[in-house]
Design a protein around this motif. Structure first.
Motif, PDB file in Angstrom:
ATOM      1  N   LYS A  70       0.836  -1.199   0.000  1.00 13.82           N
ATOM      2  CA  LYS A  70       0.000   0.000   0.000  1.00 13.82           C
ATOM      3  C   LYS A  70       0.876   1.257   0.000  1.00 13.82           C
ATOM      4  CE  LYS A  70      -3.883  -2.264   0.296  1.00 13.82           C
ATOM      5  NZ  LYS A  70      -4.950  -2.195  -0.733  1.00 13.82           N
ATOM      6  N   ALA A  71       0.396   2.283  -0.698  1.00 11.25           N
ATOM      7  CA  ALA A  71       1.109   3.564  -0.714  1.00 11.25           C
ATOM      8  C   ALA A  71       0.933   4.256   0.634  1.00 11.25           C
ATOM      9  CB  ALA A  71       0.570   4.449  -1.831  1.00 11.25           C
ATOM     10  N   ALA A  72       2.030   4.709   1.204  1.00  6.03           N
ATOM     11  CA  ALA A  72       1.993   5.375   2.514  1.00  6.03           C
ATOM     12  C   ALA A  72       2.569   6.780   2.385  1.00  6.03           C
ATOM     13  CB  ALA A  72       2.782   4.579   3.540  1.00  6.03           C
ATOM     14  N   TYR A  73       1.901   7.734   3.050  1.00  8.72           N
ATOM     15  CA  TYR A  73       2.343   9.129   3.036  1.00  8.72           C
ATOM     16  C   TYR A  73       2.457   9.626   4.474  1.00  8.72           C
ATOM     17  CZ  TYR A  73       0.602   8.619  -1.742  1.00  8.72           C
ATOM     18  OH  TYR A  73       0.372   8.178  -3.020  1.00  8.72           O
TER      19      TYR A  73
ATOM     20  N   LYS B 134      16.420  13.833   6.566  1.00  6.87           N
ATOM     21  CA  LYS B 134      17.306  13.964   5.404  1.00  6.87           C
ATOM     22  C   LYS B 134      17.771  12.597   4.926  1.00  6.87           C
ATOM     23  CE  LYS B 134      19.097  18.593   6.471  1.00  6.87           C
ATOM     24  NZ  LYS B 134      20.312  19.378   6.864  1.00  6.87           N
ATOM     25  N   LYS B 135      18.062  11.725   5.883  1.00  5.25           N
ATOM     26  CA  LYS B 135      18.491  10.373   5.519  1.00  5.25           C
ATOM     27  C   LYS B 135      17.361   9.603   4.836  1.00  5.25           C
ATOM     28  CE  LYS B 135      22.168   9.451   8.865  1.00  5.25           C
ATOM     29  NZ  LYS B 135      22.659   8.485   9.874  1.00  5.25           N
ATOM     30  N   LEU B 136      16.171   9.745   5.378  1.00 11.63           N
ATOM     31  CA  LEU B 136      15.029   9.025   4.811  1.00 11.63           C
ATOM     32  C   LEU B 136      14.692   9.526   3.416  1.00 11.63           C
ATOM     33  CD1 LEU B 136      12.764   8.870   7.996  1.00 11.63           C
ATOM     34  CD2 LEU B 136      13.811   6.905   6.849  1.00 11.63           C
ATOM     35  N   MET B 137      14.775  10.833   3.199  1.00 15.68           N
ATOM     36  CA  MET B 137      14.410  11.396   1.896  1.00 15.68           C
ATOM     37  C   MET B 137      15.345  10.946   0.777  1.00 15.68           C
ATOM     38  SD  MET B 137      13.376  15.300   2.958  1.00 15.68           S
ATOM     39  CE  MET B 137      12.021  15.626   4.078  1.00 15.68           C
ATOM     40  N   LYS B 138      16.542  10.483   1.149  1.00 11.83           N
ATOM     41  CA  LYS B 138      17.480  10.009   0.137  1.00 11.83           C
ATOM     42  C   LYS B 138      17.151   8.599  -0.339  1.00 11.83           C
ATOM     43  CE  LYS B 138      21.335  12.809   1.878  1.00 11.83           C
ATOM     44  NZ  LYS B 138      22.693  12.785   2.506  1.00 11.83           N
TER      45      LYS B 138
ATOM     46  N   GLU C  19      12.536   4.494  -1.498  1.00 13.87           N
ATOM     47  CA  GLU C  19      11.252   4.108  -0.911  1.00 13.87           C
ATOM     48  C   GLU C  19      10.504   5.298  -0.300  1.00 13.87           C
ATOM     49  OE1 GLU C  19      13.916   0.536  -0.888  1.00 13.87           O
ATOM     50  OE2 GLU C  19      14.101   2.654  -0.386  1.00 13.87           O
ATOM     51  N   TYR C  20      11.230   6.363  -0.013  1.00 13.65           N
ATOM     52  CA  TYR C  20      10.620   7.534   0.640  1.00 13.65           C
ATOM     53  C   TYR C  20      10.637   8.769  -0.261  1.00 13.65           C
ATOM     54  CZ  TYR C  20      10.332   5.115   5.109  1.00 13.65           C
ATOM     55  OH  TYR C  20       9.997   4.242   6.117  1.00 13.65           O
ATOM     56  N   GLU C  21      10.786   8.554  -1.549  1.00 14.48           N
ATOM     57  CA  GLU C  21      10.907   9.681  -2.476  1.00 14.48           C
ATOM     58  C   GLU C  21       9.656  10.552  -2.486  1.00 14.48           C
ATOM     59  OE1 GLU C  21      11.949  10.496  -7.218  1.00 14.48           O
ATOM     60  OE2 GLU C  21      11.834   8.446  -6.416  1.00 14.48           O
ATOM     61  N   HIS C  22       8.480   9.929  -2.411  1.00 14.53           N
ATOM     62  CA  HIS C  22       7.226  10.685  -2.459  1.00 14.53           C
ATOM     63  C   HIS C  22       6.424  10.537  -1.170  1.00 14.53           C
ATOM     64  CE1 HIS C  22       8.027  11.246  -6.705  1.00 14.53           C
ATOM     65  NE2 HIS C  22       8.111   9.925  -6.880  1.00 14.53           N
TER      66      HIS C  22
END
Length: 673
Positions: free
Chosen positions: A385-388, A403-407, A410-413
């Motif tokens: 499932k898509a998670a936001y 910052k680490k997660l955004m790289k 899997e966490y791009e959007h």
């Protein structure tokens, strides 16, 4: 005199037209030289005029006499009515309070007959306030007590203009005796039924591996204490389950219960089980309900609230809010893996049935909030499932891990704003709220109203205002952190290999933050969660780097510490008049506890126009109890509060008062024991 003439003219018939015609006829006869007819008509006009004048005078006198008699009789009736009014009445000068006139009834209730002509209304009725008359009100906001009687005072103000151009306001008051009505109202309120549900909240821990004989002895002791406490109310008290009692009594007994602050909690706590564990009881009370069924439901809500706050306390649920009493004992870990497994299964089903998952936490998200949210994202990814994640990228206090997660691809959007979340949400969206249960603290508050499916994962003690419409509520006040709860869910829904290294570190950082490096609020389950995350690949060195601060932050932290002063033995309070960062203030509160002789700390500081308080404790001082008096919350060892529209010195005065109130309550409780 002029008014009387005006009134008479209304009744006087007009004869002028008739005389005008007669005079015209006389002139016509004279003009046609009919002198005899002209003389006759003139004589007739004169006689008629004389008769009309005499009749008019007589009629005028009759009308005037009638009006005067009617006015006299009306005036006399009015005076008689005022004097014989069936309830007390007084007329007085609002400007100075001097009494102008009163009837016999008012003199009787005040007993001021001898000094009537030289007295003010304040002297006749001490403490009476009448300024409400000038506000245009027609009834006193308070009932007035005179002797043994109670009165509802009604009246009005009348403005009178004086000859010198000044104005005087006269008050006319009517005193309605409502003593019997008030007594009936009191009896009705006292006879309202109150429903209480009493629960031995540590039943399983108390009787684990205990023989039936020992169990019966403890239950008999608890029964004896409970029955003795409830017997004074002359209500209905009975045990209806192995660990629950129902108590139905009249409202008249509530003041006594509140006065002794639910002493039954302390008496039950004096009973020890075979293993030396003291028994603890929680009480939920439904008060003010229109019927017994609703009262029982409110009592059950009170029990749920008491258990969610750690147990060993009483919670009163009325029509408007919750009231809390007790909760002084140290909460112990009471969780079982059964509940975690059930919650994990239920959450997995909700996620599988959802179109997408939106995760949000509290405002100014910290590492625990982000760590718990990351755990839910991992579960959603495992379910396909898509998670936001709704988070304010500017005001959060977890920028390094974000910052680490955004790289990560899997966490791009994954990270979105609340506005974007509102556009994404649909009828099957699942909203997961982590690390808070209070609607006013949720980052995406509008989503609480928009989404039909809501799940809550939180470890804070529940406040009076909480998210009540959640389809799933994984709420454990005994857990160290929301990240620990998220880890327990992960253990049943994914394999350690499914968890990314950065995700594991984010979740572990949340546990480290709330446990202060595993020194506070830790249980066996806390270390089990940490072991799972370590197995999933988390690096403790990387986690430690997330807590590093720069030189300016360190200087600011120690500046706060330098301003700290000892208030009581072991209590340090630092007051900063300048704007401070919330993280630095919290770190300063933590650092103060590392100083020998300090076991409780409070840091008061300004932030964004508000005054905030960060509190920490490693002693018997329950900082949550202290800050709840200022509208804050948290748990026994760590709490916070935000106060609006006040200065730091005003907040300091309120904090000192709350601390003194806490110690006074503790001393009273110990004396009662």
């Amino acid at each position: 005199m002029k008014r009387r003439k005006d009134i008479y003219r209304l009744f006087r018939p007009s004869m002028r037209m008739y005389f005008a015609f007669l005079v015209v006829f006389a002139f016509v006869a004279l003009f046609t030289k009919q002198y005899a007819l002209a003389i006759g008509e003139t004589a007739a006009v004169a006689l008629l005029a004389l008769y009309s004048w005499i009749s008019e005078r007589r009629r005028k006198n009759q009308v005037i006499n009638y009006i005067e008699a009617a006015a006299y009789n009306l005036d006399g009736a009015s005076k008689g009515m005022l004097m014989d009014m069936p309830f007390p009445m007084v007329i007085f000068n609002i400007n100075n309070g001097h009494v102008l006139w009163s009837n016999e009834g008012f003199l009787n209730i005040t007993g001021s007959r001898e000094h009537f002509f030289e007295i003010s209304i304040e002297e006749m009725v001490p403490g009476f306030k009448y300024r409400w008359l000038l506000d245009g009100k027609h009834s006193s906001p308070d009932y007035i007590r005179i002797g043994e009687r109670t009165y509802n005072v009604c009246g009005s103000a009348v403005k009178m203009d004086e000859k010198d151009g000044s104005s005087v306001y006269w008050g006319i008051l009517y005193w309605l005796d409502v003593t019997e009505q008030m007594e009936l109202e009191r009896k009705y309120k006292d006879s309202r039924l109150v429903v209480a549900v009493m629960m031995l909240d540590n039943y399983d821990e108390l009787f684990k591996n205990v023989t039936e004989t020992a169990k019966s002895a403890v239950l008999a002791a608890v029964d004896s204490v409970v029955m003795a406490w409830g017997s004074e109310a002359k209500g209905y008290l009975s045990r209806y389950d192995r660990d629950r009692y129902i108590f139905i009594f009249e409202e008249a007994f509530m003041p006594k219960i509140l006065a002794d602050k639910f002493a039954v909690l302390d008496r039950v706590r004096e009973i020890n089980g075979p293993g030396g564990i003291p028994a603890t009881m929680s009480i939920g009370i439904g008060r003010g309900a229109p019927n017994l069924e609703e009262g029982f439901q409110n009592a059950l809500l009170g029990i749920d609230m008491a258990l969610s706050r750690g147990g060993d306390q009483a919670v009163i649920k009325n029509n408007n809010n919750f009231e809390f009493y007790g909760g002084h004992s140290l909460a112990v870990e009471k969780r079982t893996k059964v509940k975690s497994r059930v919650m994990a299964t239920a959450l997995g089903e909700l996620i599988a049935d959802a179109s997408n998952i939106i995760i949000t936490g509290h405002k100014r998200a910290d590492l625990d909030c982000v760590g718990a949210a990351v755990g839910i994202c991992c579960i959603a990814r495992k379910k396909g499932k898509a998670a936001y994640m709704v988070i304010d990228k500017d005001t959060n206090v977890s920028k390094q891990i974000l910052k680490k997660l955004m790289k990560l691809p899997e966490y791009e959007h994954t990270f979105i704003s609340e506005d974007d979340a509102m556009l994404i949400a649909d009828g099957k969206t699942l909203l997961v709220v982590v690390d808070t249960n209070r609607p006013d603290q949720v980052e995406a508050g509008d989503l609480l109203v928009s989404c039909n499916r809501i799940a809550v994962v939180d470890h804070h003690r529940r406040a009076a205002e909480y998210i009540s419409n959640a389809a799933l509520n994984f709420h454990e006040p005994y857990a160290s952190s929301a990240s620990e709860l998220a880890t327990e869910l992960l253990q049943y829904l994914i394999e350690p290999a499914d968890l990314l290294k950065v995700e594991a570190e984010a979740i572990l950082a949340g546990i480290v933050l709330d446990t202060k490096n595993f020194t506070m609020r830790t249980g066996s389950r806390t270390f089990e969660a940490a072991a799972f995350l370590r197995k999933a690949g988390s690096d403790t060195t990387e986690v430690k780097r997330l807590f590093q601060s720069d030189l300016s932050s360190a200087v600011a932290k120690y500046s706060i510490i330098r301003n700290a002063k000892i208030y009581r033995d072991g209590i340090a309070i630092a007051v900063m008049e300048t704007q401070e960062d919330r993280i630095i203030a919290a770190q300063a509160a933590d650092e103060l506890l590392n100083i020998s002789g300090i076991n409780t700390s409070f840091v008061i500081y300004n932030e964004s126009g508000n005054v905030n308080i960060s509190a920490r404790s490693i002693s018997d001082v329950n900082v949550q109890f202290v800050l709840e008096k200022l509208g804050g919350g948290g748990n026994r060892s760590m709490a916070g509060a935000q106060i609006k529209n006040k200065t730091t010195q005003e907040v300091l005065a309120e904090l000192l008062s709350a601390i003194e109130s806490f110690f006074a309550e503790e001393e009273a409780r110990k004396e009662s024991e």
